[in-house]
Design an enzyme around this catalytic site. Sequence first.
Site, PDB file in Angstrom:
ATOM      1  N   ARG A  26       0.865  -1.185   0.000  1.00  0.00           N
ATOM      2  CA  ARG A  26       0.000   0.000   0.000  1.00  0.00           C
ATOM      3  C   ARG A  26       0.893   1.224   0.000  1.00  0.00           C
ATOM      4  O   ARG A  26       1.403   1.639   1.045  1.00  0.00           O
ATOM      5  CB  ARG A  26      -0.895  -0.011   1.244  1.00  0.00           C
ATOM      6  N   HIS A  70      -3.650   4.848   4.252  1.00  0.00           N
ATOM      7  CA  HIS A  70      -4.789   3.941   4.372  1.00  0.00           C
ATOM      8  C   HIS A  70      -6.041   4.606   3.797  1.00  0.00           C
ATOM      9  O   HIS A  70      -6.826   4.002   3.096  1.00  0.00           O
ATOM     10  CB  HIS A  70      -4.994   3.580   5.846  1.00  0.00           C
ATOM     11  N   TYR A  77       4.117   6.206  11.114  1.00  0.00           N
ATOM     12  CA  TYR A  77       4.401   4.858  11.607  1.00  0.00           C
ATOM     13  C   TYR A  77       5.323   4.039  10.711  1.00  0.00           C
ATOM     14  O   TYR A  77       5.698   2.942  11.063  1.00  0.00           O
ATOM     15  CB  TYR A  77       3.086   4.092  11.856  1.00  0.00           C
TER      16      TYR A  77
END
Lengths: 394, 459
Positions: free
Chosen positions: A309, A313, A322
């Site tokens: 990805r 998100h 993160y």
Amino acid sequence: MTDEIEPLSLNVPEPGCRPGDTPDFSDFEIPRAGAVPRPPVDADPDSIRDMAFSIVRVLNKEGEAVGDWAGALSTDELREGLRHMVTLRTFDARMQTAQRQGKTSFYMQHLGEEAVSCAFARALEDGDMNFPTYRQAGLLVASGYPMLTMMNQIYSNAHDPLHGRQLPIMYSSKEHGFFSISGNLGTQFVQSVGWAMASAISGDTKIATGWIGDGSTAESDFHAAMVFASTYKAPVVLNIVNNQWAISTFQGIARGGVGTFAARGHGFGIASLRVDGNDYLAVHAVAKWAAERARRGFGPTLIEHVTYRAGGHSTSDDPSAYRSRREAAAWPLGDPIERLKQHLITSGNGRRTATPRPSGDPGFGDFCAETGRGRRHPGRWRCAQPARHVRGCL
Amino acid sequence: MATEILMPALSPTMEEGTLAKWLVKEGDSVNSGDILAEIETDKATMEFEAVDEGVIGAILIGEGSEGVKVNTPIAVLVEEGESYDATAASAPAASESAAAVEAPAAPTPTPAAAAAPAAPETDESPDWPEGTEVVQTTVREALRDAMAEEMRANERVFLMGEEVAEYQGAYKISQGLLDEFGSKRVIDTPITEHGFAGIATGAAFAGLNPIVEFMTFNFAMQAIDHIINSAAKTLYMSGGQMGAPMVFRGPNGAAARVAAQHSQDYAAWYMQIPGLKVVMPYSASDAKGLLKTAIRDQNPVIFLENEILYGRSFDVPKLDDFTVPFGKARIWRKGNDVTIVSFGIGMQYALEAADKLAEEGIDAEVIDLRTLRPMDLPTVIKSVMKTNRLVTVEEGWPQGSVGSYIASEVMQQAFDYLDAPVVTCTGKDVPMPYAANLERHALITTDEVVAAVKQVTYR
């Protein structure tokens, strides 16, 4: 006599790379393209156990299609496939920008995962039913669902086919074999098995596909789906899209001690394999194999699409909090669009021109440009507008 | 002394049975464990054993009798050397009328007493002593501070859920907790509410005090089996030996533009369950004080937050260990004309409505229930006895709402004090639409609360 026993402590897995670290995928084993043989569609799951630990790949580094799985698509079909993926990426970039402009409340893009749904769609037939999650709009794009209709829903306007009731991107089209997306994770996976069993009960020839992310395989729905698919040999293709990150949670949290997500299928006696999710030809070939297997009554297949990805998100997410912002560029399976383009050029069926880049879309390997600059951001990765505080699964 | 032997219930659902065969006769001595008779139910034939020792003084129900109701005397056991006096015992007569005796006589209605109950006792003490320094704090910070304070004070307290650690919480409620307490006490879980609610319930059974964060209570639908069938029941079912001292918390109700599956208010659902405590705070001081109380409670506590309130600021007292007790409502505004009862984000509409009503000369008393189980009904009833009018406000759906429970209790306990039917203001009876214009129509509004008050005050 008692041995001294150390006090217990809890194991909490950690990803290899956090913000500020240098991404390192050297432990990630990638077999040569063409190395995994194509078994017959009625193969006994036991006889192909090793496929859950390898990766089916067709396109090699030079962009050539090699091995047993190659050759299933014509040049025209490949050109069309490239068009689908570029369309999806362009659409995503436009809608991502629209969200930042306040024209819609929310959006989720596919950046880096376009091949998975665009290639898979070509393996299905009219009347088959997909039970997708929120990152498989390629199933719609590749089946000719109008972008205008998608935008009408995203903008929740008077022409919204769902009458303003459902969230943007949670599309629903019975006609296009795209079951209404549920925002609550996992439910669609077990429901796809139920749909497939109903097809078998009715004596139909339709199959179902279930879709789930790596993170959501932890849900009970995943395990229930596997039990029923196994017991009743349901005509279903069960897809795990392993894009490495469930929002901020790396895939190791859901995977636990098992070697791969595909290997979960072994305990259920389900044919299980992994595919290079950034290789349009490989995804299509594997989907075709699994769909035929299901349709001919040889039972379910579990496919782990190994991808990455590259974007956030959702529009509510800032991944730089993160994971390393260099991680996407370091992802060893590359950009699905660039790889298919390279293949068409190498095979003499394409011209060497720049990938059509929509304004606001940087192309692969330059994901920081979600900011809309089309160039690597010199400083810290930032959203064009600061994300609102992150909304859960959304 | 003679003891009656009653027709036993040999399964949980058995209501009557056939006395198939007696294995003893009058005058036989029996010991505990001796088989007395064979009894047929609709499922099986089962042997019925003596509990006490003695002599069979009389057999009251003959062999082959069908349709013998559970708890009907079937025999009489007397002590050794004692004889059975049928006239004194009149057992057969009792067996005939067993059903009638079981139903207690309905108490004679006493309208006079019901009409004038004494005003219930309530606790109106302030939440913190007058003169205490207060700090403007957001609900988000208040929740974080409550968890941090309790985690510092008690190493058995830990937090688990999706995105609570690295990401600092999907709604940033756990900001800083990973840094302070480490990854063994602030735990990112795999995505499975059913899974991690079960893990946490097990950890609570083992003596830890988990705080489970649900990304939203919509996702807790998956976990509801662990919450209701396990966490809420175990202290009861184990006779108090073991329970689940834990907190399930997270945002509940509508945020904005998150549609049908992410906007639901579960207050009325959880409020119904004995074995749970249910908290739904509005202000930051309540969020803090009630969450600390929740973490210390020996029962599972459902702590319903609200995404829209997370960023709101309120006064929070600067005290080392500030807590708010469960079951104590807060009167935000004193008034004489109407009582408005709400909780959670409903308080926003209630307070706004009270301000508007004041401009029109209507003096509303506004009560924040704060905890729905236990619920401080005495404060509501005492207020209704003064104002004679009641409006309830909540975001949840109308059917089976919190307001309908309150209306029912007020009707039963203070009927004669009501000068108008209670009006319950709720969200509309539809799944939440996504489109902004439709969403506005589905939510409760301040104007609807104002209109309801005018209805009950006949204005």
